[in-house]
Write an enzyme that holds these catalytic residues in place. Structure first.
Site, PDB file in Angstrom:
ATOM      1  N   CYS A  62     -91.017 -51.116 -31.627  1.00  0.00           N
ATOM      2  CA  CYS A  62     -89.506 -51.806 -30.748  1.00  0.00           C
ATOM      3  C   CYS A  62     -88.393 -50.805 -31.264  1.00  0.00           C
ATOM      4  CB  CYS A  62     -89.511 -53.220 -30.543  1.00  0.00           C
ATOM      5  SG  CYS A  62     -88.687 -53.919 -33.110  1.00  0.00           S
ATOM      6  N   CYS A  97     -76.306 -58.199 -28.982  1.00  0.00           N
ATOM      7  CA  CYS A  97     -75.652 -57.501 -28.956  1.00  0.00           C
ATOM      8  C   CYS A  97     -76.385 -55.748 -28.878  1.00  0.00           C
ATOM      9  CB  CYS A  97     -74.089 -57.500 -28.457  1.00  0.00           C
ATOM     10  SG  CYS A  97     -73.739 -59.123 -28.273  1.00  0.00           S
ATOM     11  N   ASP A 131     -71.300 -61.304 -34.706  1.00  0.00           N
ATOM     12  CA  ASP A 131     -72.491 -62.005 -33.174  1.00  0.00           C
ATOM     13  C   ASP A 131     -74.039 -62.071 -33.751  1.00  0.00           C
ATOM     14  OD1 ASP A 131     -72.963 -60.072 -35.073  1.00  0.00           O
ATOM     15  OD2 ASP A 131     -72.909 -57.583 -33.989  1.00  0.00           O
TER      16      ASP A 131
END
Length: 399
Positions: A357, A210, A143
């Site tokens: 974040c 993701c 990923d």
């Protein structure tokens, strides 16, 4: 470029199928294109799956059910509760266990005749080529861009074909890459690899992972099943594979389309493996430079708040993430509004700013933009809200 042609079978057939195997695989055996010969090839095949996560889960289960004789699994991670929304090879009782061990147990429950080989390691330039050489085919369920380029280059050097898949939110992509693919019947060169599709990694922060952007769980099944279909076709030599084509799936529109891929005439030959983390740069050089000396830990921020220090906590995540969890007193200003300059006027001029974040990657990019705009005392939170939840407020959910 002419239309794709069938490739010769990748694997020689095994000597025989047992009586039990004939019964087990009967639905394959009565398909004329597969038959006894195709099933014997599957039995003799050695397939290496990179990752037992979103794409690796359905891929491993269906490769095992199909009768692939040897399945290798490259996986060093542990099962987390957030995996279960899509990684269907694991269950609730596996949380905290090795993903490799959990995947092996699920595979053997489906088909005890499969030999499962666990490689509990991180794929690195030092081990990839030798590992790939032990298998007929690679299935890449990773990923991140750094590992994808490593898989590609190692497959080229090992002379192996591989099936690649990618997922994000509601969309997925699949293709087959094989630099040493045999020429077409008309002598056409069919060798192609991932660098023909993506010559360079996208700039840091351009494509969210993701973990940052999310993925519809069932999308993994749609893309994983296509990857296994391609693996079976390569092993048995049936049908037309996705070599030289990219399949793009949009789950919201329920639309599959294929795009022709061409070999990049400017591409340089792959002769060695490189530092892929540096090549892909998870955080840009500017972001890294901005963070040096301008990073606070979760505990340091907590101490500042407890001491009554006046700080402006700016959350640069997306509104959907803000809805899940937030730090008390923070203000939401998504990163893109900061990078475009649109939100700079909303930031306090005379109060120290702490950006955060989810894990610290996006806030480093936003920090670089603030430094350029003259906010010299701005800092960002190391490890993001995940670190805050782990170190300061364990009552907060982690996503």
């Amino acid at each position: 470029m002419s239309s794709p042609q069938s490739l010769p079978p990748l694997v020689e057939p095994a000597a025989e199928l047992t009586r039990d195997e004939v019964a087990r695989y009967s639905r394959h055996l009565i398909i004329p294109d597969v038959g006894m010969d195709g099933q014997k090839r599957l039995k003799n095949a050695k397939v290496l799956v990179i990752g037992a996560g979103g794409l690796g889960s359905p891929a491993l289960l269906y490769l095992a059910a199909a009768g692939v004789g040897t399945l290798g699994i490259v996986e060093f991670d542990e099962v987390d509760a957030s995996n279960l929304q899509r990684q269907i090879i694991h269950g609730e009782s596996d949380i905290g266990r090795s993903k490799a061990d959990s995947a092996r147990d699920s595979i053997l429950e489906i088909n005890s005749g499969v030999e499962v080989v666990l490689h509990k390691l991180r794929l690195e330039p030092e081990n990839a080529v030798d590992l790939f050489a032990q298998y007929d085919l690679i299935v890449d369920g990773t990923d991140n861009f750094a590992t994808r380029y490593l898989v590609n280059d190692a497959a080229v050097l090992a002379g192996k074909p591989y099936v690649w898949g990618s997922i994000y939110r509601f969309e997925g992509q699949v293709s087959v890459f094989w630099e040493d693919a045999p020429d077409g019947p008309d002598g056409e060169k069919r060798g192609i690899n991932y660098r023909d599709l993506y010559p360079e990694a996208p700039p840091p922060g351009m494509v969210p992972s993701c973990a940052e952007g999310g993925v519809l769980g069932v999308l993994c099944a749609s893309i994983g099943s296509i990857m296994v279909t391609e693996a079976i076709k390569l092993i048995t030599g049936i049908g037309e594979t996705l070599l030289g084509r990219l399949m793009v799936y949009d789950a919201l529109d329920m639309n599959y389309r294929t795009i022709k891929l061409r070999r990049d005439p400017e591409r340089q030959p792959i002769t060695e493996l490189i530092d892929y983390e540096a090549f892909c740069g998870v955080v840009s050089e500017e972001g890294q430079a901005a963070a040096v000396g301008s990073t606070v830990t979760a505990r340091e921020l907590k101490d500042m708040l407890d001491a009554g220090k006046d700080v402006a906590i700016i959350d640069v995540r997306e509104p959907v993430e803000w809805d899940i969890v937030r730090i008390d007193g923070a203000t939401l200003i998504p990163k893109d509004r900061i990078l475009s300059g649109e939100a700079l006027a909303e930031l306090p001029q005379n109060t120290p700013i702490v950006l955060h974040c989810k894990t610290g990657i996006r806030s480093a990019e936003a920090l670089a933009a603030l430094k350029r705009a003259g906010f010299s005392d701005a800092t960002h939170l190391q490890g993001g809200i995940v670190a805050w939840a782990n170190q300061v407020d364990p009552s907060l959910p982690v996503y």
